[in-house]
Design an enzyme around this catalytic site. Structure first.
Site, PDB file in Angstrom:
ATOM      1  N   ARG A 136    -101.488  61.516  39.059  1.00 49.84           N
ATOM      2  CA  ARG A 136    -102.784  62.123  39.434  1.00 49.84           C
ATOM      3  C   ARG A 136    -103.666  62.300  38.207  1.00 49.84           C
ATOM      4  O   ARG A 136    -104.879  62.091  38.262  1.00 49.84           O
ATOM      5  CB  ARG A 136    -102.559  63.490  40.096  1.00 49.84           C
TER       6      ARG A 136
ATOM      7  N   SER B 125     -98.157  70.668  44.785  1.00 48.43           N
ATOM      8  CA  SER B 125     -97.626  70.655  43.425  1.00 48.43           C
ATOM      9  C   SER B 125     -97.158  72.058  43.013  1.00 48.43           C
ATOM     10  O   SER B 125     -96.032  72.235  42.535  1.00 48.43           O
ATOM     11  CB  SER B 125     -98.731  70.145  42.481  1.00 48.43           C
TER      12      SER B 125
HETATM   13  N1  URA Z   1    -100.989  73.269  38.427  1.00 43.35           N
HETATM   14  C1  URA Z   1     -99.973  72.583  39.021  1.00 43.35           C
HETATM   15  O1  URA Z   1     -98.809  72.911  38.860  1.00 43.35           O
HETATM   16  N2  URA Z   1    -100.294  71.538  39.781  1.00 43.35           N
HETATM   17  C2  URA Z   1    -101.566  71.141  40.023  1.00 43.35           C
HETATM   18  O2  URA Z   1    -101.767  70.199  40.759  1.00 43.35           O
HETATM   19  C3  URA Z   1    -102.594  71.860  39.392  1.00 43.35           C
HETATM   20  C4  URA Z   1    -102.277  72.929  38.604  1.00 43.35           C
END
Ligand code: URA
Length: 434
Positions: free
Chosen positions: A168, A183
């Protein structure tokens, strides 16, 4: 199943089934789906979105790509806090010992600095000897012994997130609320928690600058936590100015010590009491949130929270003499005072620029493998609404790198706006979602 068909479905705005999301996540994590195909999938999802149900499936698939830690051998409801990050946000260092002192087991898996924001691991590692790379057995042992533990993500925790996040990052698909939700939640749910307090930041120093986006993320995170049967309280809080007065890794440890000793009572103290109070309430050690806050205050005033902090530091290998006598920490080579050029009320702070200024001084990374200077950072002495007199010290800059000082001074000066008229103070808590 055919992954090209799955990409097509998402491209055309259709919803994916649980099986399709599992297939995609599992085969990408095991290397069977190449980056170029998964990138197309992520972009289709970024543009067309994922429903609540799809977000929950994706979270589950990412969670089960690794271990879900079993903490059932540890008594009590396990409660953690997650913040979406900001400038000077060091509440984890304060609330973990407060909640643990109040009898709540706090299993915390934290991250490093990201962009202009600091990370709990980098702050803790500024304490000489402090280890955040504990394995899961050490994690459980320390949690059982003292009631709190703070470590970094291990290989076993949500490996799918590690791979997907890296992809990403280079395919312009980070800023997607469902992808951020999956996430964050896949990692939090893997910790073995029963309940979670969320602090979603909004303002110029947050990732969600706009309150509407912060609210959307807050609802998405809260719904996902609840869909996994976890109790969750979410606060949307202000990040239009640094939280507390210290920015930079050791400086933030120092401010945390002062708060835990009850010697500083600023916005950081207020927010820490509220977040720890919510953890105490979710852990069923109080019958209301207010009572939770009162217990949090008692933990500070009795010295129990500070004692607990010392215990955590000791068990994770940190050198206690630096905590007991922070003055022994090696000083920065340069400490520069930034003075006000005019009288006036502090009206606005571009807090992103303050975070970047700390990074320039050495407190963060510009590139992945940059080395952090743990001493570097900023002490920012004022809050929005304060009246500042010409010559007052607005900020002190700590660095070993002389070459960056004048550019940092300019960056901070141009980040501040003043007014001759009285300015309203900022509301720390914007919203609470239960
Ligand atoms: N923090 C995370 O752990 N994942 C994300 O996608 C954005 C911030």
């Amino acid at each position: 199943m055919n992954f090209t068909e799955i990409i097509k479905k998402k491209r055309d705005g259709l919803s994916l089934t649980k099986e399709e999301i599992n297939f995609s996540t599992n085969n990408y994590t095991s290397g069977k789906i190449p980056d170029y195909q998964f990138s197309a999938f992520l972009m289709a999802g970024f543009l067309n979105g994922f429903s609540k149900q799809e977000t929950s499936y994706l979270t589950e698939a990412m969670l089960h790509s690794g271990k879900v830690i079993d903490l059932s051998a540890i008594k009590g409801l396990k409660v953690d806090k997650h913040s979406t990050g900001g400038v000077g946000d060091k509440t984890s260092l304060i609330i973990a010992p407060i909640a643990a002192a109040a009898g709540i087991p706090v299993p915390m898996i934290s991250g490093r600095g990201l962009g202009h924001t600091g990370g709990t691991l980098d702050k803790l590692e500024s304490i000489p000897g402090f280890r955040t790379d504990l394995n899961l057995n050490e994690y459980k042992r320390i949690l059982k012994k003292c009631g709190a533990v703070l470590i970094g993500q291990t290989k076993e925790i949500a490996p799918a997130d590690k791979l997907i996040y890296a992809l990403r990052d280079v395919t312009a698909t980070v800023e997607s609320i469902p992808l951020i939700t999956a996430s964050i939640m896949s990692k939090k749910l893997a910790e073995g928690i029963d309940a979670l307090v969320l602090d979603v930041k909004t303002g110029s120093g947050a990732f969600m600058k706009d309150q509407k986006d912060a609210e959307e993320l807050a609802h998405s995170l809260t719904n996902t936590a609840k869909s996994f049967g976890k109790k969750c309280i979410t606060f949307i809080t202000d990040m239009n100015q640094p939280l507390g007065n210290y920015i930079g890794n050791w400086l933030e440890v120092y401010e945390s010590i002062e708060i835990l000793k009850g010697r500083i009572k600023n916005d950081l103290y207020d927010l820490s009491v509220i977040l720890a109070g919510a953890m105490i309430f979710l852990g069923k050690k109080s019958s209301t949130m207010n009572e939770g806050n009162e217990i949090a205050i008692k933990m500070i005033e009795s010295g129990k929270a500070y004692e607990k902090f010392l215990e955590i530091v000791k068990l994770q290998g940190g050198e206690i003499p630096y905590i007991e006598n922070p003055g022994n920490y090696p000083p920065s080579k340069f400490i520069v005072k930034l003075k006000a050029r005019q009288n006036g009320y502090l009206k606005q702070i571009d807090n992103y620029q303050i975070g970047m200024a700390a990074l320039d001084l050495g407190a963060g990374r510009l590139k992945k493998n940059d080395k952090i200077d743990p001493k570097a950072g900023i002490v920012f002495n004022y809050k929005i609404g304060d009246y500042i007199i010409k010559g007052n010290v607005i900020a002190e800059l700590y660095t070993d790198n002389k070459a960056v000082i004048s550019q940092v001074q300019e960056r901070i000066e141009s980040a501040l706006k003043f007014s001759y008229h009285k300015v309203k103070r900022v509301n720390l808590i914007k919203k609470e979602i239960k």
